[in-house]
Motif scaffolding. Structure first.
Motif, PDB file in Angstrom:
ATOM      1  N   PHE A  38       0.874  -1.208  -0.146  1.00 36.94           N
ATOM      2  CA  PHE A  38      -0.246   0.140  -0.121  1.00 36.94           C
ATOM      3  C   PHE A  38       0.937   1.198   0.138  1.00 36.94           C
ATOM      4  O   PHE A  38       0.721   2.012  -0.901  1.00 36.94           O
ATOM      5  CB  PHE A  38      -0.884  -0.105   1.282  1.00 36.94           C
ATOM      6  CG  PHE A  38      -1.875   1.180   1.411  1.00 36.94           C
ATOM      7  CD1 PHE A  38      -2.338   1.462   0.132  1.00 36.94           C
ATOM      8  CD2 PHE A  38      -1.881   1.897   2.466  1.00 36.94           C
ATOM      9  CE1 PHE A  38      -3.373   2.551   0.221  1.00 36.94           C
ATOM     10  CE2 PHE A  38      -2.948   3.071   2.581  1.00 36.94           C
ATOM     11  CZ  PHE A  38      -3.738   3.428   1.447  1.00 36.94           C
ATOM     12  N   VAL A  39       1.894   1.208   0.879  1.00 37.57           N
ATOM     13  CA  VAL A  39       2.735   2.538   0.831  1.00 37.57           C
ATOM     14  C   VAL A  39       3.481   2.482  -0.370  1.00 37.57           C
ATOM     15  O   VAL A  39       3.599   3.617  -0.869  1.00 37.57           O
ATOM     16  CB  VAL A  39       3.835   2.351   1.980  1.00 37.57           C
ATOM     17  CG1 VAL A  39       4.938   3.466   1.832  1.00 37.57           C
ATOM     18  CG2 VAL A  39       2.910   2.227   3.376  1.00 37.57           C
ATOM     19  N   ILE A  40       4.087   1.536  -1.053  1.00 38.49           N
ATOM     20  CA  ILE A  40       4.707   1.544  -2.365  1.00 38.49           C
ATOM     21  C   ILE A  40       3.798   2.019  -3.258  1.00 38.49           C
ATOM     22  O   ILE A  40       4.163   2.966  -4.090  1.00 38.49           O
ATOM     23  CB  ILE A  40       5.354   0.132  -2.792  1.00 38.49           C
ATOM     24  CG1 ILE A  40       6.189  -0.422  -1.776  1.00 38.49           C
ATOM     25  CG2 ILE A  40       5.559   0.060  -4.148  1.00 38.49           C
ATOM     26  CD1 ILE A  40       6.766  -1.838  -1.898  1.00 38.49           C
ATOM     27  N   ILE A  45       2.637   6.633  -6.939  1.00 39.82           N
ATOM     28  CA  ILE A  45       1.429   7.426  -7.564  1.00 39.82           C
ATOM     29  C   ILE A  45       2.160   8.797  -7.199  1.00 39.82           C
ATOM     30  O   ILE A  45       2.075   9.748  -8.072  1.00 39.82           O
ATOM     31  CB  ILE A  45       0.118   7.329  -6.948  1.00 39.82           C
ATOM     32  CG1 ILE A  45      -0.330   5.941  -7.499  1.00 39.82           C
ATOM     33  CG2 ILE A  45      -0.775   8.367  -7.539  1.00 39.82           C
ATOM     34  CD1 ILE A  45      -1.636   5.438  -6.802  1.00 39.82           C
ATOM     35  N   TYR A  46       2.497   9.273  -6.011  1.00 40.34           N
ATOM     36  CA  TYR A  46       2.922  10.324  -5.781  1.00 40.34           C
ATOM     37  C   TYR A  46       4.174  10.797  -6.390  1.00 40.34           C
ATOM     38  O   TYR A  46       4.338  12.008  -6.773  1.00 40.34           O
ATOM     39  CB  TYR A  46       3.277  10.517  -3.859  1.00 40.34           C
ATOM     40  CG  TYR A  46       4.009  11.610  -3.277  1.00 40.34           C
ATOM     41  CD1 TYR A  46       3.406  12.734  -3.464  1.00 40.34           C
ATOM     42  CD2 TYR A  46       5.285  11.348  -2.866  1.00 40.34           C
ATOM     43  CE1 TYR A  46       4.223  13.831  -2.827  1.00 40.34           C
ATOM     44  CE2 TYR A  46       5.848  12.240  -2.068  1.00 40.34           C
ATOM     45  CZ  TYR A  46       5.217  13.601  -2.302  1.00 40.34           C
ATOM     46  OH  TYR A  46       5.868  14.637  -1.708  1.00 40.34           O
ATOM     47  N   ILE A  47       5.171   9.747  -6.417  1.00 44.87           N
ATOM     48  CA  ILE A  47       6.371  10.289  -7.278  1.00 44.87           C
ATOM     49  C   ILE A  47       6.008  10.625  -8.673  1.00 44.87           C
ATOM     50  O   ILE A  47       6.547  11.716  -9.493  1.00 44.87           O
ATOM     51  CB  ILE A  47       7.182   9.293  -7.230  1.00 44.87           C
ATOM     52  CG1 ILE A  47       8.074   9.166  -5.728  1.00 44.87           C
ATOM     53  CG2 ILE A  47       8.443   9.413  -8.163  1.00 44.87           C
ATOM     54  CD1 ILE A  47       8.539   7.766  -5.522  1.00 44.87           C
ATOM     55  N   TYR A 279      12.652  13.910  -5.165  1.00 44.63           N
ATOM     56  CA  TYR A 279      11.716  12.792  -4.560  1.00 44.63           C
ATOM     57  C   TYR A 279      12.628  11.489  -4.400  1.00 44.63           C
ATOM     58  O   TYR A 279      12.150  10.140  -4.445  1.00 44.63           O
ATOM     59  CB  TYR A 279      10.825  12.200  -5.660  1.00 44.63           C
ATOM     60  CG  TYR A 279       9.640  13.035  -5.833  1.00 44.63           C
ATOM     61  CD1 TYR A 279       8.463  13.052  -5.100  1.00 44.63           C
ATOM     62  CD2 TYR A 279       9.531  14.076  -6.803  1.00 44.63           C
ATOM     63  CE1 TYR A 279       7.572  13.767  -5.027  1.00 44.63           C
ATOM     64  CE2 TYR A 279       8.608  14.875  -6.926  1.00 44.63           C
ATOM     65  CZ  TYR A 279       7.377  14.956  -6.227  1.00 44.63           C
ATOM     66  OH  TYR A 279       6.505  15.785  -6.415  1.00 44.63           O
ATOM     67  N   SER A 280      13.889  11.757  -4.221  1.00 42.87           N
ATOM     68  CA  SER A 280      15.017  10.878  -3.868  1.00 42.87           C
ATOM     69  C   SER A 280      14.686   9.835  -2.683  1.00 42.87           C
ATOM     70  O   SER A 280      14.681   8.492  -2.691  1.00 42.87           O
ATOM     71  CB  SER A 280      16.444  11.260  -3.858  1.00 42.87           C
ATOM     72  OG  SER A 280      16.377  12.194  -2.811  1.00 42.87           O
ATOM     73  N   VAL A 286      10.543   3.413  -1.515  1.00 37.99           N
ATOM     74  CA  VAL A 286       9.714   2.529  -2.503  1.00 37.99           C
ATOM     75  C   VAL A 286      10.899   1.227  -2.587  1.00 37.99           C
ATOM     76  O   VAL A 286      10.448  -0.120  -2.414  1.00 37.99           O
ATOM     77  CB  VAL A 286       9.695   2.668  -3.891  1.00 37.99           C
ATOM     78  CG1 VAL A 286       9.252   1.722  -4.879  1.00 37.99           C
ATOM     79  CG2 VAL A 286       8.661   3.810  -3.585  1.00 37.99           C
ATOM     80  N   ILE A 287      11.961   1.346  -2.964  1.00 41.43           N
ATOM     81  CA  ILE A 287      13.081   0.132  -3.092  1.00 41.43           C
ATOM     82  C   ILE A 287      13.382  -0.402  -1.746  1.00 41.43           C
ATOM     83  O   ILE A 287      13.506  -1.900  -1.766  1.00 41.43           O
ATOM     84  CB  ILE A 287      14.638   0.927  -3.422  1.00 41.43           C
ATOM     85  CG1 ILE A 287      14.504   1.349  -4.845  1.00 41.43           C
ATOM     86  CG2 ILE A 287      15.543  -0.283  -3.523  1.00 41.43           C
ATOM     87  CD1 ILE A 287      15.494   2.290  -5.364  1.00 41.43           C
ATOM     88  N   LEU A 288      13.377   0.054  -0.448  1.00 42.98           N
ATOM     89  CA  LEU A 288      13.566  -0.550   0.826  1.00 42.98           C
ATOM     90  C   LEU A 288      12.420  -1.492   0.875  1.00 42.98           C
ATOM     91  O   LEU A 288      12.550  -2.577   1.459  1.00 42.98           O
ATOM     92  CB  LEU A 288      13.919   0.677   1.917  1.00 42.98           C
ATOM     93  CG  LEU A 288      13.948   0.044   3.119  1.00 42.98           C
ATOM     94  CD1 LEU A 288      15.117  -0.837   3.299  1.00 42.98           C
ATOM     95  CD2 LEU A 288      14.109   1.344   4.148  1.00 42.98           C
TER      96      LEU A 288
END
Length: 412
Positions: A38-40, A45-47, A279-280, A286-288
């Motif tokens: 969900f967070v990803i 979408i945000y990025i 947005y880094s 997201v990667i984590l």
């Protein structure tokens, strides 16, 4: 083929430790993975949300003045810089502001109301301090109304919202303020001061990166920005000229005045570069979370493989007797997979409740919304599929076992 449900459930109650461990592992995995997905999804979408400007042709110059300037001196120097920039080959237009869409380091928050004495605003928004060149610089066309006239733009170097200037607003803000009618010509109140809406533009992202609830409720105010400390020059290049301009803008500005600092590395950058930097941290998250979810799913699958293989080895005699009494390979396979299904289903049931509890806590720390049931359902489907696939190898090994082999192994 019949599946003996009651004997399977009875067998599970005799091995409480193994069942508990796998159930707990599945429950924790579902709670974490459902919220992580969900967070990803929200961060992706945000990025990727559009800023509403001509991103590929925008170049931003971070110009810092040397020495103490008065506001009047800053206005004079900024005007000279902008006049030069607009004359450069390959430049479509330019203007100065304190920030820019979606990647700005900070923003001026405005509370906009429909009445001078309104206690709480109808909507929050974030402001740009612009002139008559801003729309052309960003490549934005008006939906309704008009652009600022040159005589409406006044000098400013502080965070001004008290003067009764006209404003241009985004379509999203217009719908929030006046959902059933046109906003053109209407008066709204900022800091108790009436501001008249003279234009409406397509949705343009606000300056602050972290804004979500009013991400496209931008306001353009006709203030010719010139800060004594320095300015952001937003320059729009003609098609295909952005990279050439990026490499030459600093030298061109130094020809106008040497009393400035433009960082050799980060002083002049393409908009895409600035946006990627802004947005880094979100991309890192997201990667984590993706990596952690994959590792957790693999660990859960490994646990299921291990416990299923252990149970098969323990039940060799039982499997041999069943095969001797006429059980088919498909019966043995179905028995083990059904047993595994019950364990995973129990873990999913517990994990679903745990996922909702975790989400409630995350809502306080990450400004998340309530976890949709889709993510729990999706995580459950992934775990159920993964769990059955993990048990399949041991189940097939047990099904291929001949009665003689199983009995011999059990006696030996």
């Amino acid at each position: 083929m019949t599946i003996p449900i009651r004997p399977i459930l009875s067998a599970l109650t005799r091995d409480k430790a193994g069942v508990f461990l796998i159930t707990l592992q599945v429950a924790l995995t579902l709670a974490i993975v459902a919220n992580a997905i969900f967070v990803i999804s929200q961060r992706v979408i945000y990025i990727s949300r559009p800023t509403g400007i001509d991103e590929s042709n925008i170049v931003v110059v971070d110009n810092r003045w040397v020495g103490g300037l008065t506001p009047e001196q800053a206005q004079t120097k900024t005007a000279a810089d902008l006049a030069m920039l607009r004359e450069l080959p390959g430049v479509a237009d330019a203007y100065a502001d304190y920030s820019f869409p979606g990647a700005g380091p900070w923003a001026t928050l405005w509370g906009i109301g429909l009445d001078a004495n309104q206690q709480s605003p109808t909507s929050y928004s974030e402001a740009y301090f612009t002139d008559e060149h801003a729309l052309a610089t960003y490549g934005i066309r008006l939906i309704a109304g008009r652009n600022f006239r040159a005589d409406e733009v006044t000098p400013g170097s502080q965070l001004e919202q008290s003067s009764a200037h006209p404003i241009i607003i985004t379509q999203d803000l217009a719908k929030k303020l006046f959902p059933a009618e046109s906003s053109l010509g209407k008066s709204v109140y900022v800091g108790g001061v009436a501001r008249t809406i003279v234009g409406v533009i397509p949705d343009m992202e606000v300056p602050a990166v972290g804004t979500r609830t009013f991400a496209y409720r931008s306001v353009l105010s006709p203030i010719r920005w010139a800060d004594p400390g320095g300015d952001q020059y937003i320059v729009r290049a003609k098609a295909g000229q952005a990279e050439r301009l990026r490499a030459s803008l600093a030298a061109a500005l130094y020809k106008v005045s040497r009393l400035r600092v433009i960082d050799a590395t980060d002083g002049v950058q393409n908009f895409h570069t600035l946006r990627n930097k802004a947005y880094s941290r979100d991309r890192g998250l997201v990667i984590l979370l993706t990596t952690a979810s994959i590792i957790l799913l693999l660990a859960t699958a490994g646990g299921i493989v291990g416990i299923t293989a252990f149970w098969v080895d323990e039940r060799r005699r039982q499997i041999g007797l069943r095969r001797a009494l006429g059980a088919k390979r498909s019966d043995i396979l179905a028995h083990i997979l059904t047993e595994n299904f019950f364990i995973i289903f129990l873990g999913i049931s517990v994990g679903s409740l745990l996922a909702l509890a975790v989400n409630v806590e995350l809502m306080h720390f990450l400004e998340m919304t309530r976890l949709p049931t889709f993510y729990i359902a999706f995580g459950s489907a992934v775990l159920l599929t993964l769990g059955q696939c993990a048990a399949l190898t041991s189940a097939r090994r047990a099904a291929r076992m001949s009665p003689m082999e199983a009995t011999r192994a059990a006696i030996g």
